[in-house]
Design a protein around this motif. Structure first.
Motif, PDB file in Angstrom:
ATOM      1  N   VAL A 160       0.847  -1.194   0.000  1.00  0.00           N
ATOM      2  CA  VAL A 160       0.000   0.000   0.000  1.00  0.00           C
ATOM      3  C   VAL A 160       0.882   1.244   0.000  1.00  0.00           C
ATOM      4  O   VAL A 160       1.789   1.382   0.834  1.00  0.00           O
ATOM      5  N   MET A 161       0.608   2.136  -0.938  1.00  0.00           N
ATOM      6  CA  MET A 161       1.257   3.450  -0.950  1.00  0.00           C
ATOM      7  C   MET A 161       0.207   4.515  -0.657  1.00  0.00           C
ATOM      8  O   MET A 161      -0.836   4.553  -1.320  1.00  0.00           O
ATOM      9  N   HIS A 162       0.474   5.365   0.327  1.00  0.00           N
ATOM     10  CA  HIS A 162      -0.392   6.513   0.586  1.00  0.00           C
ATOM     11  C   HIS A 162      -0.078   7.568  -0.468  1.00  0.00           C
ATOM     12  O   HIS A 162       1.049   8.060  -0.552  1.00  0.00           O
ATOM     13  N   THR A 163      -1.075   7.900  -1.304  1.00  0.00           N
ATOM     14  CA  THR A 163      -0.847   8.817  -2.428  1.00  0.00           C
ATOM     15  C   THR A 163      -1.871   9.953  -2.398  1.00  0.00           C
ATOM     16  O   THR A 163      -2.735  10.057  -3.278  1.00  0.00           O
ATOM     17  N   PRO A 164      -1.805  10.825  -1.393  1.00  0.00           N
ATOM     18  CA  PRO A 164      -2.806  11.884  -1.234  1.00  0.00           C
ATOM     19  C   PRO A 164      -2.624  13.007  -2.240  1.00  0.00           C
ATOM     20  O   PRO A 164      -1.630  13.082  -2.959  1.00  0.00           O
ATOM     21  N   GLY A 165      -3.581  13.901  -2.237  1.00  0.00           N
ATOM     22  CA  GLY A 165      -3.569  15.074  -3.110  1.00  0.00           C
ATOM     23  C   GLY A 165      -4.951  15.313  -3.667  1.00  0.00           C
ATOM     24  O   GLY A 165      -5.518  16.391  -3.521  1.00  0.00           O
ATOM     25  N   HIS A 166      -5.507  14.295  -4.296  1.00  0.00           N
ATOM     26  CA  HIS A 166      -6.910  14.364  -4.725  1.00  0.00           C
ATOM     27  C   HIS A 166      -7.796  14.421  -3.483  1.00  0.00           C
ATOM     28  O   HIS A 166      -8.688  15.269  -3.369  1.00  0.00           O
ATOM     29  N   THR A 167      -7.583  13.509  -2.569  1.00  0.00           N
ATOM     30  CA  THR A 167      -8.144  13.562  -1.216  1.00  0.00           C
ATOM     31  C   THR A 167      -7.040  13.128  -0.267  1.00  0.00           C
ATOM     32  O   THR A 167      -6.050  12.511  -0.685  1.00  0.00           O
ATOM     33  N   PRO A 168      -7.185  13.399   1.037  1.00  0.00           N
ATOM     34  CA  PRO A 168      -6.150  12.965   1.977  1.00  0.00           C
ATOM     35  C   PRO A 168      -6.104  11.460   2.184  1.00  0.00           C
ATOM     36  O   PRO A 168      -5.120  10.943   2.712  1.00  0.00           O
ATOM     37  N   ALA A 169      -7.147  10.741   1.768  1.00  0.00           N
ATOM     38  CA  ALA A 169      -7.243   9.312   2.058  1.00  0.00           C
ATOM     39  C   ALA A 169      -6.807   8.428   0.900  1.00  0.00           C
ATOM     40  O   ALA A 169      -6.889   7.200   1.007  1.00  0.00           O
ATOM     41  N   CYS A 170      -6.360   8.989  -0.202  1.00  0.00           N
ATOM     42  CA  CYS A 170      -6.068   8.180  -1.391  1.00  0.00           C
ATOM     43  C   CYS A 170      -4.898   7.225  -1.162  1.00  0.00           C
ATOM     44  O   CYS A 170      -3.871   7.607  -0.585  1.00  0.00           O
ATOM     45  N   VAL A 171      -5.063   6.001  -1.642  1.00  0.00           N
ATOM     46  CA  VAL A 171      -3.987   5.025  -1.616  1.00  0.00           C
ATOM     47  C   VAL A 171      -3.883   4.357  -2.985  1.00  0.00           C
ATOM     48  O   VAL A 171      -4.842   4.336  -3.764  1.00  0.00           O
ATOM     49  N   THR A 172      -2.703   3.806  -3.248  1.00  0.00           N
ATOM     50  CA  THR A 172      -2.435   2.997  -4.435  1.00  0.00           C
ATOM     51  C   THR A 172      -2.079   1.589  -3.959  1.00  0.00           C
ATOM     52  O   THR A 172      -1.293   1.426  -3.032  1.00  0.00           O
ATOM     53  N   TYR A 173      -2.686   0.588  -4.602  1.00  0.00           N
ATOM     54  CA  TYR A 173      -2.398  -0.811  -4.272  1.00  0.00           C
ATOM     55  C   TYR A 173      -1.460  -1.378  -5.336  1.00  0.00           C
ATOM     56  O   TYR A 173      -1.819  -1.442  -6.519  1.00  0.00           O
ATOM     57  N   VAL A 174      -0.259  -1.786  -4.924  1.00  0.00           N
ATOM     58  CA  VAL A 174       0.729  -2.359  -5.841  1.00  0.00           C
ATOM     59  C   VAL A 174       0.707  -3.870  -5.659  1.00  0.00           C
ATOM     60  O   VAL A 174       1.057  -4.390  -4.590  1.00  0.00           O
ATOM     61  N   VAL A 175       0.294  -4.601  -6.692  1.00  0.00           N
ATOM     62  CA  VAL A 175       0.083  -6.045  -6.618  1.00  0.00           C
ATOM     63  C   VAL A 175       1.234  -6.755  -7.328  1.00  0.00           C
ATOM     64  O   VAL A 175       1.502  -6.498  -8.504  1.00  0.00           O
ATOM     65  N   SER A 176       1.906  -7.635  -6.594  1.00  0.00           N
ATOM     66  CA  SER A 176       3.008  -8.445  -7.140  1.00  0.00           C
ATOM     67  C   SER A 176       4.097  -7.579  -7.769  1.00  0.00           C
ATOM     68  O   SER A 176       4.841  -8.057  -8.633  1.00  0.00           O
ATOM     69  N   GLU A 177       4.169  -6.313  -7.375  1.00  0.00           N
ATOM     70  CA  GLU A 177       5.166  -5.372  -7.901  1.00  0.00           C
ATOM     71  C   GLU A 177       5.115  -5.265  -9.414  1.00  0.00           C
ATOM     72  O   GLU A 177       6.111  -4.909 -10.054  1.00  0.00           O
ATOM     73  N   GLU A 178       3.938  -5.535  -9.994  1.00  0.00           N
ATOM     74  CA  GLU A 178       3.827  -5.417 -11.452  1.00  0.00           C
ATOM     75  C   GLU A 178       2.566  -4.690 -11.899  1.00  0.00           C
ATOM     76  O   GLU A 178       2.470  -4.294 -13.049  1.00  0.00           O
ATOM     77  N   ALA A 179       1.606  -4.520 -11.003  1.00  0.00           N
ATOM     78  CA  ALA A 179       0.357  -3.838 -11.342  1.00  0.00           C
ATOM     79  C   ALA A 179      -0.003  -2.901 -10.195  1.00  0.00           C
ATOM     80  O   ALA A 179      -0.036  -3.325  -9.037  1.00  0.00           O
ATOM     81  N   ALA A 180      -0.274  -1.639 -10.519  1.00  0.00           N
ATOM     82  CA  ALA A 180      -0.625  -0.647  -9.506  1.00  0.00           C
ATOM     83  C   ALA A 180      -2.003  -0.073  -9.816  1.00  0.00           C
ATOM     84  O   ALA A 180      -2.249   0.404 -10.932  1.00  0.00           O
TER      85      ALA A 180
END
Length: 297
Positions: free
Chosen positions: A139-159
């Motif tokens: 899980v990467m916390h990727t705020p800016g659009h909202t403070p709660a946004c996250v990105t899920y990186v699966v198997s280090e090949e799909a985000a």
């Protein structure tokens, strides 16, 4: 390491992509950014689109482990709670949803909202790791659009990037929602998402180009770094902030922002019934925008 099997579903009315991400070894899966159908003019909630996703899961013999949200969406109603009643799974979102809940609890005067995120089954922290079957997820916390946004990186090949970057010919998410920040979004994209390996696939939450040949749901880090008009290589933070804030100043509010947020901060559940047995979504008057008519008449 097994590669994820990914199915995408496009919800045309809200330009939203829902994903089923499955482990081929265990047949366990996650559903990311699910959508309920909502007819605003009739106040009617239905589940035709969500049922299509459910049918796919059942047809492929999958077991749902997770119902994941990249953030509390302002453009559609989440189907996570509905799908949970049909298929099980745990509803997860980034831990900063607490901040979003506290803001909109006051905005709508919602007495049933906790403000501590307990409506969700799990709150993800920056850098947290979990699994979908045998697939590792970071899980990467990727705020800016909202403070709660996250990105899920699966198997280090799909985000699964939610509302951060969009397709390379379009740009990025807006940053004018409560506690949004164009500076934060720039850093989330440039310092996190675009530092993933160039071949990493980025799965979009939306495609807003109706003039394109069709809905486009996936690109790569390399393509974003080369072609994205707002955050390509060589774009400074100051350049991005100036352009992004200028665009946001003239954008209209999303069509579904007022109904969707009061559902989505409840993890996709509807408001509790009132004394007459009916459930209601609130429309705060003159709460968005400026130059509104005074209502003291």
């Amino acid at each position: 390491m097994a590669s994820p099997v990914i199915r995408h579903f496009y919800h045309g009315p809200t330009n939203t992509f829902t994903y089923v991400v499955a482990c081929p070894e265990t047949k366990r899966c996650a559903i990311i950014d699910s959508v309920l159908d909502f007819a605003y003019n009739a106040g009617r909630v239905s589940a035709g689109f969500a049922d299509t996703v459910i049918d796919c899961v059942r047809r492929e013999g999958l077991t749902v482990e997770w119902l994941l949200e990249t953030h509390a969406h302002a453009d559609h109603l989440s189907a996570a709670a509905y799908i949970q009643t049909k298929l099980g799974g745990r509803i997860g979102i980034g831990e900063h949803v607490r901040e979003v809940q506290r803001y909109f609890k006051e905005f709508y005067n919602l007495q049933d909202i906790s403000g501590d995120g307990s409506e969700f089954d799990h709150l993800f922290a920056e850098g947290e790791r979990f699994t979908i079957g045998n697939l590792p997820v970071r899980v990467m916390h990727t705020p800016g659009h909202t403070p709660a946004c996250v990105t899920y990186v699966v198997s280090e090949e799909a985000a699964f990037v939610g509302d951060t970057v969009f397709m390379p010919d379009y740009g990025t998410a807006r940053c004018d929602f409560p506690n949004g920040s164009s500076r934060q979004l720039y850093r989330s994209i440039r310092d996190k998402i675009l530092t993933l390996p160039p071949e990493t696939k980025l799965y979009m939450c939306h495609d807003y180009r109706p003039d394109a040949p069709g809905p486009r749901h996936v690109t790569t880090v390399r393509e974003e770094r080369e072609r994205n008009p707002l955050v390509h290589d060589g774009t400074s933070e100051e350049q991005f902030v100036k352009i992004r804030d200028g665009i946001d100043r003239v954008l209209a509010a999303p069509q579904y922002i007022l109904p969707s947020l009061q559902v989505n901060i409840r993890a996709g559940r509807m408001p509790p019934p009132e004394a007459n047995g009916r459930r209601y979504l609130k429309i705060p008057l003159n709460a968005l925008g400026s130059n509104n008519l005074p209502l003291d008449f």
